[in-house]
Structure formats: structure tokens, C-alpha cells
Design a protein around this motif. Structure first.
Motif, PDB file in Angstrom:
ATOM      1  N   GLU A 113      -4.166   4.459   8.916  1.00 45.90           N
ATOM      2  CA  GLU A 113      -3.760   5.819   9.251  1.00 45.90           C
ATOM      3  C   GLU A 113      -2.619   5.696  10.252  1.00 45.90           C
ATOM      4  O   GLU A 113      -2.813   5.192  11.347  1.00 45.90           O
ATOM      5  CB  GLU A 113      -4.908   6.616   9.866  1.00 45.90           C
ATOM      6  CG  GLU A 113      -5.978   7.001   8.899  1.00 45.90           C
ATOM      7  CD  GLU A 113      -7.013   7.911   9.525  1.00 45.90           C
ATOM      8  OE1 GLU A 113      -6.738   8.489  10.603  1.00 45.90           O
ATOM      9  OE2 GLU A 113      -8.094   8.038   8.941  1.00 45.90           O
ATOM     10  N   ASN A 155      -9.853  -2.159   6.701  1.00 48.73           N
ATOM     11  CA  ASN A 155     -10.054  -0.718   6.533  1.00 48.73           C
ATOM     12  C   ASN A 155      -8.747  -0.051   6.121  1.00 48.73           C
ATOM     13  O   ASN A 155      -7.683  -0.646   6.178  1.00 48.73           O
ATOM     14  CB  ASN A 155     -10.540  -0.104   7.856  1.00 48.73           C
ATOM     15  CG  ASN A 155     -11.846  -0.705   8.304  1.00 48.73           C
ATOM     16  OD1 ASN A 155     -12.654  -1.145   7.483  1.00 48.73           O
ATOM     17  ND2 ASN A 155     -12.049  -0.762   9.600  1.00 48.73           N
ATOM     18  N   ARG A 156      -8.865   1.227   5.740  1.00 48.83           N
ATOM     19  CA  ARG A 156      -7.676   1.974   5.344  1.00 48.83           C
ATOM     20  C   ARG A 156      -6.842   2.337   6.563  1.00 48.83           C
ATOM     21  O   ARG A 156      -7.366   2.694   7.612  1.00 48.83           O
ATOM     22  CB  ARG A 156      -8.074   3.237   4.597  1.00 48.83           C
ATOM     23  CG  ARG A 156      -8.679   2.910   3.259  1.00 48.83           C
ATOM     24  CD  ARG A 156      -8.768   4.139   2.427  1.00 48.83           C
ATOM     25  NE  ARG A 156      -9.282   3.777   1.116  1.00 48.83           N
ATOM     26  CZ  ARG A 156      -9.153   4.524   0.055  1.00 48.83           C
ATOM     27  NH1 ARG A 156      -8.564   5.691   0.135  1.00 48.83           N
ATOM     28  NH2 ARG A 156      -9.614   4.133  -1.105  1.00 48.83           N
ATOM     29  N   LYS A 207      -2.313   8.722   5.443  1.00 47.74           N
ATOM     30  CA  LYS A 207      -3.471   7.865   5.160  1.00 47.74           C
ATOM     31  C   LYS A 207      -3.199   7.018   3.923  1.00 47.74           C
ATOM     32  O   LYS A 207      -2.510   7.448   3.003  1.00 47.74           O
ATOM     33  CB  LYS A 207      -4.708   8.720   4.912  1.00 47.74           C
ATOM     34  CG  LYS A 207      -5.219   9.400   6.163  1.00 47.74           C
ATOM     35  CD  LYS A 207      -6.518  10.101   5.905  1.00 47.74           C
ATOM     36  CE  LYS A 207      -7.076  10.695   7.177  1.00 47.74           C
ATOM     37  NZ  LYS A 207      -8.355  11.338   6.964  1.00 47.74           N
ATOM     38  N   GLU A 208      -3.795   5.847   3.917  1.00 46.66           N
ATOM     39  CA  GLU A 208      -3.653   4.926   2.787  1.00 46.66           C
ATOM     40  C   GLU A 208      -4.415   5.459   1.577  1.00 46.66           C
ATOM     41  O   GLU A 208      -5.541   5.928   1.689  1.00 46.66           O
ATOM     42  CB  GLU A 208      -4.201   3.558   3.192  1.00 46.66           C
ATOM     43  CG  GLU A 208      -4.142   2.529   2.112  1.00 46.66           C
ATOM     44  CD  GLU A 208      -4.759   1.221   2.539  1.00 46.66           C
ATOM     45  OE1 GLU A 208      -5.048   0.418   1.621  1.00 46.66           O
ATOM     46  OE2 GLU A 208      -4.953   0.990   3.734  1.00 46.66           O
ATOM     47  N   ILE A 209      -3.761   5.392   0.412  1.00 46.09           N
ATOM     48  CA  ILE A 209      -4.414   5.769  -0.837  1.00 46.09           C
ATOM     49  C   ILE A 209      -4.434   4.557  -1.754  1.00 46.09           C
ATOM     50  O   ILE A 209      -3.700   3.604  -1.551  1.00 46.09           O
ATOM     51  CB  ILE A 209      -3.714   6.950  -1.535  1.00 46.09           C
ATOM     52  CG1 ILE A 209      -2.265   6.615  -1.869  1.00 46.09           C
ATOM     53  CG2 ILE A 209      -3.789   8.190  -0.694  1.00 46.09           C
ATOM     54  CD1 ILE A 209      -1.599   7.619  -2.756  1.00 46.09           C
ATOM     55  N   LYS A 210      -5.285   4.598  -2.758  1.00 43.92           N
ATOM     56  CA  LYS A 210      -5.334   3.486  -3.716  1.00 43.92           C
ATOM     57  C   LYS A 210      -4.474   3.768  -4.897  1.00 43.92           C
ATOM     58  O   LYS A 210      -4.271   4.836  -5.322  1.00 43.92           O
ATOM     59  CB  LYS A 210      -6.768   3.271  -4.173  1.00 43.92           C
ATOM     60  CG  LYS A 210      -7.533   2.437  -3.200  1.00 43.92           C
ATOM     61  CD  LYS A 210      -8.398   1.459  -3.918  1.00 43.92           C
ATOM     62  CE  LYS A 210      -8.821   0.392  -2.966  1.00 43.92           C
ATOM     63  NZ  LYS A 210      -9.772  -0.485  -3.445  1.00 43.92           N
ATOM     64  N   LYS A 235      -4.514  -7.958   4.396  1.00 47.63           N
ATOM     65  CA  LYS A 235      -5.880  -7.575   4.040  1.00 47.63           C
ATOM     66  C   LYS A 235      -6.938  -8.202   4.947  1.00 47.63           C
ATOM     67  O   LYS A 235      -7.977  -7.612   5.196  1.00 47.63           O
ATOM     68  CB  LYS A 235      -6.162  -7.985   2.597  1.00 47.63           C
ATOM     69  CG  LYS A 235      -6.908  -6.938   1.817  1.00 47.63           C
ATOM     70  CD  LYS A 235      -7.446  -7.408   0.495  1.00 47.63           C
ATOM     71  CE  LYS A 235      -6.453  -7.913  -0.480  1.00 47.63           C
ATOM     72  NZ  LYS A 235      -7.024  -8.170  -1.791  1.00 47.63           N
ATOM     73  N   LEU A 292       1.124   5.190   1.492  1.00 42.82           N
ATOM     74  CA  LEU A 292       0.635   6.132   2.495  1.00 42.82           C
ATOM     75  C   LEU A 292       1.004   7.537   2.053  1.00 42.82           C
ATOM     76  O   LEU A 292       2.138   7.785   1.671  1.00 42.82           O
ATOM     77  CB  LEU A 292       1.260   5.841   3.861  1.00 42.82           C
ATOM     78  CG  LEU A 292       1.004   4.455   4.435  1.00 42.82           C
ATOM     79  CD1 LEU A 292       1.871   4.245   5.663  1.00 42.82           C
ATOM     80  CD2 LEU A 292      -0.446   4.283   4.787  1.00 42.82           C
ATOM     81  N   ILE A 336       0.842  -1.192   0.000  1.00 41.50           N
ATOM     82  CA  ILE A 336       0.000   0.000   0.000  1.00 41.50           C
ATOM     83  C   ILE A 336       0.876   1.240   0.000  1.00 41.50           C
ATOM     84  O   ILE A 336       2.065   1.180   0.326  1.00 41.50           O
ATOM     85  CB  ILE A 336      -0.948   0.029   1.220  1.00 41.50           C
ATOM     86  CG1 ILE A 336      -0.147   0.006   2.520  1.00 41.50           C
ATOM     87  CG2 ILE A 336      -1.955  -1.082   1.169  1.00 41.50           C
ATOM     88  CD1 ILE A 336      -0.969   0.324   3.740  1.00 41.50           C
TER      89      ILE A 336
END
Length: 64
Positions: A46, A43-44, A61-64, A38, A13, A11
Motif C-alpha cells: 500500500e 504481504n500486499r 493498493k496492490e492487485i493481482k 517477494k 498498484l 506488480i
């Protein structure tokens, strides 16, 4: 034989300060890469990490 990584994914961040233009210190967007399971954390994420962009500890924060 190699191990299967299973449900672990990579992921990215990203810092929340990227929208604040008044503290600009360097060019670019402050980002970290990490991995998460996963199944355990659907959830995402932080996480508080050091931002070299504004030279402080901020929430990433996690981004896609």
C-alpha cells in the motif's frame, strides 16, 4: 551472462478512488506498475501516490 532477477516480481498498484464516480476527471482506471521483492514483502503493498483520476494523493493498493 545476464543476471537472474531472483525473487523480484512486477506488480500493479490501483487507486482506491476508482469506485468514487463523483470525482470523475478522466476515463480509465488509475494504475502504476512497479516491482517488489517477494521474500522481503510477502504481504500486499500500500503506497501513497498521485492519482491523475481525482487529482490528489491517494493510497494505491496492490492487485493481482
Amino acid at each position: 551472462m545476464g543476471k537472474n532477477k531472483g525473487s523480484r516480481i512486477t506488480i500493479t498498484l490501483e487507486c482506491e478512488c476508482k469506485n468514487n464516480k463523483s470525482i470523475k476527471r478522466r476515463n480509465g482506471i488509475p494504475r502504476y506498475t512497479t516491482s517488489k521483492n517477494k521474500r522481503n514483502t510477502p504481504n500486499r503493498l500500500e503506497i501513497k501516490k498521485f492519482c491523475t483520476y481525482c487529482n490528489t494523493h491517494n493510497t494505491f493498493k496492490e492487485i493481482k
